[in-house]
Write an enzyme that holds these catalytic residues in place. Sequence first.
Site, PDB file in Angstrom:
ATOM      1  NE  ARG A  63       8.914  98.203 112.202  1.00  0.00           N
ATOM      2  CZ  ARG A  63       7.885  98.342 111.385  1.00  0.00           C
ATOM      3  NH1 ARG A  63       7.352  99.524 111.180  1.00  0.00           N
ATOM      4  NH2 ARG A  63       7.381  97.295 110.773  1.00  0.00           N
ATOM      5  CD  GLU A 100      -0.844  98.786 105.778  1.00  0.00           C
ATOM      6  OE1 GLU A 100       0.079  99.195 106.505  1.00  0.00           O
ATOM      7  OE2 GLU A 100      -1.216  99.387 104.753  1.00  0.00           O
TER       8      GLU A 100
HETATM    9  C1  PRP Z   1       4.597  96.803 112.532  1.00  0.00           C
HETATM   10  C2  PRP Z   1       4.596  97.981 113.489  1.00  0.00           C
HETATM   11  C3  PRP Z   1       3.449  97.648 114.405  1.00  0.00           C
HETATM   12  C4  PRP Z   1       2.473  96.927 113.486  1.00  0.00           C
HETATM   13  C5  PRP Z   1       1.333  97.831 113.125  1.00  0.00           C
HETATM   14  O1  PRP Z   1       5.253  95.731 113.109  1.00  0.00           O
HETATM   15  O2  PRP Z   1       5.836  98.121 114.155  1.00  0.00           O
HETATM   16  O3  PRP Z   1       3.839  96.799 115.476  1.00  0.00           O
HETATM   17  O4  PRP Z   1       3.212  96.556 112.311  1.00  0.00           O
HETATM   18  O5  PRP Z   1       0.411  97.241 112.251  1.00  0.00           O
HETATM   19  P1  PRP Z   1      -1.119  97.040 112.598  1.00  0.00           P
HETATM   20  O6  PRP Z   1      -1.619  98.274 113.266  1.00  0.00           O
HETATM   21  O7  PRP Z   1      -1.774  96.784 111.264  1.00  0.00           O
HETATM   22  O8  PRP Z   1      -1.229  95.849 113.510  1.00  0.00           O
HETATM   23  P2  PRP Z   1       5.744  94.408 112.349  1.00  0.00           P
HETATM   24  O9  PRP Z   1       4.815  93.282 112.726  1.00  0.00           O
HETATM   25  O10 PRP Z   1       5.942  94.674 110.904  1.00  0.00           O
HETATM   26  O11 PRP Z   1       7.082  94.042 113.091  1.00  0.00           O
HETATM   27  P3  PRP Z   1       8.577  94.623 113.150  1.00  0.00           P
HETATM   28  O12 PRP Z   1       8.535  95.756 114.159  1.00  0.00           O
HETATM   29  O13 PRP Z   1       9.343  93.453 113.655  1.00  0.00           O
HETATM   30  O14 PRP Z   1       8.994  95.099 111.776  1.00  0.00           O
HETATM   31  N1  ADE Z   2       3.040  98.172 110.002  1.00  0.00           N
HETATM   32  C1  ADE Z   2       1.808  98.044 109.490  1.00  0.00           C
HETATM   33  N2  ADE Z   2       1.641  98.821 108.410  1.00  0.00           N
HETATM   34  C2  ADE Z   2       2.830  99.469 108.230  1.00  0.00           C
HETATM   35  C3  ADE Z   2       3.299 100.418 107.284  1.00  0.00           C
HETATM   36  N3  ADE Z   2       2.510 100.864 106.310  1.00  0.00           N
HETATM   37  N4  ADE Z   2       4.573 100.863 107.401  1.00  0.00           N
HETATM   38  C4  ADE Z   2       5.373 100.405 108.390  1.00  0.00           C
HETATM   39  N5  ADE Z   2       4.977  99.509 109.306  1.00  0.00           N
HETATM   40  C5  ADE Z   2       3.720  99.047 109.234  1.00  0.00           C
END
Ligand code: PRP
Ligand code: ADE
Length: 176
Positions: A63, A100
């Site tokens: 994202r 998370e």
């Molecule tokens: C999500 C979001 C952040 C991260 C935040 O990415 O886009 O990069 O989680 O979580 P944190 O603060 O607990 O580290 P995700 O790894 O789900 O990847 P995506 O964008 O490919 O869905």
């Molecule tokens: N990445 C980590 N936690 C998330 C949440 N609650 N929703 C979407 N993206 C996340």
Amino acid sequence: MSSITHELASAIRSINDYPKPGIVFRDITTLLGNPRAFRRTVDELVQPYAGLKIDKIAGMEARGFILGGAVAHQLSAGFVPIRKKGKLPHDTVRIAYSLEYGVDEMEMHVDAVKPGEKVILVDDLIATGGTAVGAVQLLRQIGADVVSCCFVIDLPDLGGRKKLEALGVEVRTLVE
Ligand code: PRP
Ligand code: ADE
């Protein structure tokens, strides 16, 4: 809540128990698909940096690529993809991190940023901060000057913002 914060918050969809039970997933696809909300989001992310000389925007897969690419364009900066492991073809620096709802490893090309270049990190959301802290560590490892990090969404109860600030990095967010 300001009207812009309210507008952006209402464009974000929440999904319970995704990807795991107990997680409330903040889904930005609804915001991205809304032309006005997407434009206003990018405008709000960029506005504090107007007039600064920024060399690179770094964005985390996946994202962070969408928002980071738009911010890079607006600031006339380059874009650096920070990818999940195994996707980049040249020499990389790699770091393990937790977020998370899981653990993973991310990588960046060793020559993606020159020592001393000014970089802003962009992602959609900060939760525990594991992803963003890992990205700042990778960027610093190759000599980047990380001047700021910005996110559309902050989940303050999970403490990520405080972890980043403890590293001496400015943090900007649009919606809690
Ligand atoms: C999500 C979001 C952040 C991260 C935040 O990415 O886009 O990069 O989680 O979580 P944190 O603060 O607990 O580290 P995700 O790894 O789900 O990847 P995506 O964008 O490919 O869905
Ligand atoms: N990445 C980590 N936690 C998330 C949440 N609650 N929703 C979407 N993206 C996340």
